[in-house]
Design an enzyme around this catalytic site. Structure first.
Site, PDB file in Angstrom:
ATOM      1  N   LYS A 161       2.699 -15.202   2.674  1.00  0.00           N
ATOM      2  CA  LYS A 161       2.980 -15.891   1.413  1.00  0.00           C
ATOM      3  C   LYS A 161       4.495 -16.124   1.373  1.00  0.00           C
ATOM      4  O   LYS A 161       5.198 -15.745   0.431  1.00  0.00           O
ATOM      5  CB  LYS A 161       2.488 -15.023   0.229  1.00  0.00           C
ATOM      6  CG  LYS A 161       2.553 -15.685  -1.134  1.00  0.00           C
ATOM      7  CD  LYS A 161       1.505 -16.750  -1.383  1.00  0.00           C
ATOM      8  CE  LYS A 161       1.768 -17.465  -2.705  1.00  0.00           C
ATOM      9  NZ  LYS A 161       0.893 -18.633  -2.924  1.00  0.00           N
TER      10      LYS A 161
ATOM     11  N   TYR B 255       0.810  -1.212   0.000  1.00  0.00           N
ATOM     12  CA  TYR B 255       0.000   0.000   0.000  1.00  0.00           C
ATOM     13  C   TYR B 255       0.848   1.268   0.000  1.00  0.00           C
ATOM     14  O   TYR B 255       0.470   2.273  -0.601  1.00  0.00           O
ATOM     15  CB  TYR B 255      -0.889   0.044   1.253  1.00  0.00           C
ATOM     16  CG  TYR B 255      -2.199  -0.671   1.113  1.00  0.00           C
ATOM     17  CD1 TYR B 255      -2.248  -2.037   0.901  1.00  0.00           C
ATOM     18  CD2 TYR B 255      -3.394   0.016   1.215  1.00  0.00           C
ATOM     19  CE1 TYR B 255      -3.467  -2.693   0.795  1.00  0.00           C
ATOM     20  CE2 TYR B 255      -4.609  -0.630   1.111  1.00  0.00           C
ATOM     21  CZ  TYR B 255      -4.640  -1.979   0.901  1.00  0.00           C
ATOM     22  OH  TYR B 255      -5.841  -2.617   0.785  1.00  0.00           O
TER      23      TYR B 255
ATOM     24  N   ASP C   5      -3.258 -18.105   0.274  1.00  0.00           N
ATOM     25  CA  ASP C   5      -4.184 -18.784  -0.646  1.00  0.00           C
ATOM     26  C   ASP C   5      -4.928 -19.892   0.092  1.00  0.00           C
ATOM     27  O   ASP C   5      -6.149 -20.045  -0.032  1.00  0.00           O
ATOM     28  CB  ASP C   5      -3.466 -19.299  -1.910  1.00  0.00           C
ATOM     29  CG  ASP C   5      -2.168 -20.032  -1.628  1.00  0.00           C
ATOM     30  OD1 ASP C   5      -1.702 -20.031  -0.471  1.00  0.00           O
ATOM     31  OD2 ASP C   5      -1.605 -20.623  -2.572  1.00  0.00           O
TER      32      ASP C   5
ATOM     33  N   ASP D   9      -6.940  -6.977   3.977  1.00  0.00           N
ATOM     34  CA  ASP D   9      -8.017  -6.289   3.256  1.00  0.00           C
ATOM     35  C   ASP D   9      -8.895  -7.322   2.560  1.00  0.00           C
ATOM     36  O   ASP D   9     -10.122  -7.320   2.693  1.00  0.00           O
ATOM     37  CB  ASP D   9      -7.396  -5.329   2.227  1.00  0.00           C
ATOM     38  CG  ASP D   9      -8.452  -4.611   1.403  1.00  0.00           C
ATOM     39  OD1 ASP D   9      -9.447  -4.156   1.990  1.00  0.00           O
ATOM     40  OD2 ASP D   9      -8.279  -4.516   0.176  1.00  0.00           O
TER      41      ASP D   9
ATOM     42  N   ASP E  30     -12.998  -8.888   3.706  1.00  0.00           N
ATOM     43  CA  ASP E  30     -14.212  -8.842   2.869  1.00  0.00           C
ATOM     44  C   ASP E  30     -14.772 -10.265   2.732  1.00  0.00           C
ATOM     45  O   ASP E  30     -15.990 -10.479   2.782  1.00  0.00           O
ATOM     46  CB  ASP E  30     -13.900  -8.302   1.459  1.00  0.00           C
ATOM     47  CG  ASP E  30     -14.183  -6.805   1.317  1.00  0.00           C
ATOM     48  OD1 ASP E  30     -13.879  -6.058   2.265  1.00  0.00           O
ATOM     49  OD2 ASP E  30     -14.691  -6.378   0.259  1.00  0.00           O
TER      50      ASP E  30
HETATM   51  C1  IPM Z   1     -10.701  -0.905   3.384  1.00  0.00           C
HETATM   52  C2  IPM Z   1     -10.647  -0.328   1.987  1.00  0.00           C
HETATM   53  C3  IPM Z   1      -9.411   0.519   1.819  1.00  0.00           C
HETATM   54  C4  IPM Z   1      -8.196  -0.401   1.932  1.00  0.00           C
HETATM   55  C5  IPM Z   1      -9.312   1.338   0.522  1.00  0.00           C
HETATM   56  C6  IPM Z   1     -10.529   2.172   0.291  1.00  0.00           C
HETATM   57  C7  IPM Z   1      -8.103   2.212   0.526  1.00  0.00           C
HETATM   58  O1  IPM Z   1     -10.730  -1.342   1.031  1.00  0.00           O
HETATM   59  O2  IPM Z   1     -10.676  -0.124   4.337  1.00  0.00           O
HETATM   60  O3  IPM Z   1     -10.815  -2.114   3.533  1.00  0.00           O
HETATM   61  O4  IPM Z   1      -7.800  -1.043   0.947  1.00  0.00           O
HETATM   62  O5  IPM Z   1      -7.631  -0.467   3.020  1.00  0.00           O
HETATM   63 MN    MN Z   2     -11.269  -3.256   1.878  1.00  0.00          MN
END
Ligand code: IPM
Ligand code: MN
Ligand code: NAD
Length: 352
Positions: A191, A136, A223, A247, A251
């Site tokens: 990884k 990042y 993975d 990240d 999700d």
């Molecule tokens: C999160 C988002 C952010 C990240 C983006 C919007 C920069 O996806 O907070 O999970 O990748 O950290």
């Molecule tokens: Mn995110």
């Protein structure tokens, strides 16, 4: 108790408004809310996604409640002006390096998971995601090679002190989540079979583990972790991982418990000031339509009370109200229901 409220773009203002209503309903003495502009909204007003005035508000606050940033209108801008730079910039400027993303199945929600109910019901995990380093924040760019081809590049790196400090957060979290008499469980996800960054990560995790004899440390490639998260998520307690892997896996974990509209997060530095936000984004596809689930943001407000203000009882009260709403069948479209953002907020307020 000074709380900065940065609502941002898309569904950010809608979900943040519900979390603010919940905080105000608690009638906390000395609660002071200050709004600030972030993201595309800030760019359109001030020409920058994270104006200096917003940073000042952040610096003068005990905690930050954050909605979401992201606006397709701004995707053509140079990277440093894009809405996402607001959240990345705040994390970096405020030193919020430790991101806690808990995922737990609420009673009665097992059927909302993308997994079979008996698999989903076992989920009670915490992802500890490093937030200030990795690919990042490395050097990046798009350059022309000698033969004229364009090449995009992003440098992935972690310095050992960066790994060490998130390792301590991971081990301590695993320790505090352990049941009485049992050892804590920490799974470090990397990884290391391919990446040198990950080899260093793994070496440092092993070094730090010597200070936590009561925590069992395991390692898993990312993975495989993605696969195990849907095969048998109940095997995980605390996961510690880098910025990018955390990240993605968070999700994924959100759908394992039912919806991305449920997952809250805390971003912490060395002191008590923290930033609290749902893990989801600005969801432009449903923005402004009263369709967003505000629960992730409301649960983030609960984390704010717990981690920055030391108000455990009030945090638990909010969590109980959200839990009760869910067992009572209060569900937005993301959970197969039809209730709108405001109505979900009302339902939680009633139960509070
Ligand atoms: C999160 C988002 C952010 C990240 C983006 C919007 C920069 O996806 O907070 O999970 O990748 O950290
Ligand atoms: Mn995110
Ligand atoms: P997203 O999380 O915004 O949306 C993904 C999907 O989930 C969409 O279909 C959306 O409608 C749904 N969704 C998200 N939150 C929901 C909620 N509370 N209730 C119901 N449904 C919900 O991810 P995306 O579409 O990849 O990104 C959209 C924008 O948000 C992009 O600009 C991205 O950079 C940004 N983003 C910001 C943050 C942040 O501010 N921390 C986090 C992630 C993405």
């Amino acid at each position: 108790m000074k709380i900065a409220v940065f609502a941002g773009d898309g569904i950010g203002p809608e979900v943040t408004a519900e979390a603010v209503r919940v905080l105000e309903a608690l009638d906390l003495p000395g609660l002071e809310l200050t709004e600030g502009d972030v993201g595309g909204a800030a760019y359109k007003k001030h020409g920058h996604p994270l104006p200096e005035a917003t940073l000042d508000i952040a610096r003068q606050s005990d905690a930050i409640l954050f909605g979401a940033v992201g606006d397709f209108d701004c995707d053509h801008l140079e990277r440093h002006l894009r809405p996402e730079q607001a959240i990345l910039g705040l994390r970096k400027a405020m030193g919020f390096f430790a991101n806690l993303r808990p995922a737990k199945v609420f009673a009665g929600l097992e059927d909302a998971s993308a997994l079979r109910p008996e698999v989903a019901s076992a989920i009670d995990l915490l992802i500890v995601r490093e937030l200030n380093g990795d690919v990042y924040f490395g050097e990046k760019g798009i350059r022309k090679l000698d033969d004229g081809r364009r090449q995009g590049w992003d440098m992935m790196s972690y310095a050992e002190d960066e790994v060490r400090r998130i390792a301590h957060v991971g081990f301590k979290a695993a320790q505090s989540r352990a049941k009485a008499g049992e050892s804590g469980k920490l799974c470090s996800v990397d990884k290391a079979n391919v990446l040198e960054t990950s080899q260093l990560w793994r070496d440092v995790m092993i070094e730090v583990s010597a200070e936590y004899p009561d925590v069992e440390l395991s390692h898993m490639y990312v993975d495989n972790a993605a696969m195990q998260l849907v095969r048998n998520p109940g095997q995980f307690d605390t996961i510690v991982t880098g910025n990018l892997f955390g990240d993605i896996l968070s999700d994924q974990a959100s759908m394992c418990v039912g919806s991305i509209g449920l997952l809250a997060s805390a971003s912490l530095a060395e002191g008590t000031c923290g930033l609290y936000e749902p893990i989801h984004g600005s969801a432009p596809d449903i923005a402004g339509k009263d369709l967003a689930n505000p629960m992730a943001t409301i649960l983030s407000a609960a984390m704010l009370l717990r981690h920055s203000l030391g108000m455990e009882a009030q945090a638990a009260r909010i969590e109980a109200a959200v839990g009760k709403a869910l067992t009572d069948g209060i569900r937005g479209g993301d959970l197969g229901g039809s209730m709108g953002t405001r109505a979900i907020g009302d339902a939680i307020l009633e139960r509070l």
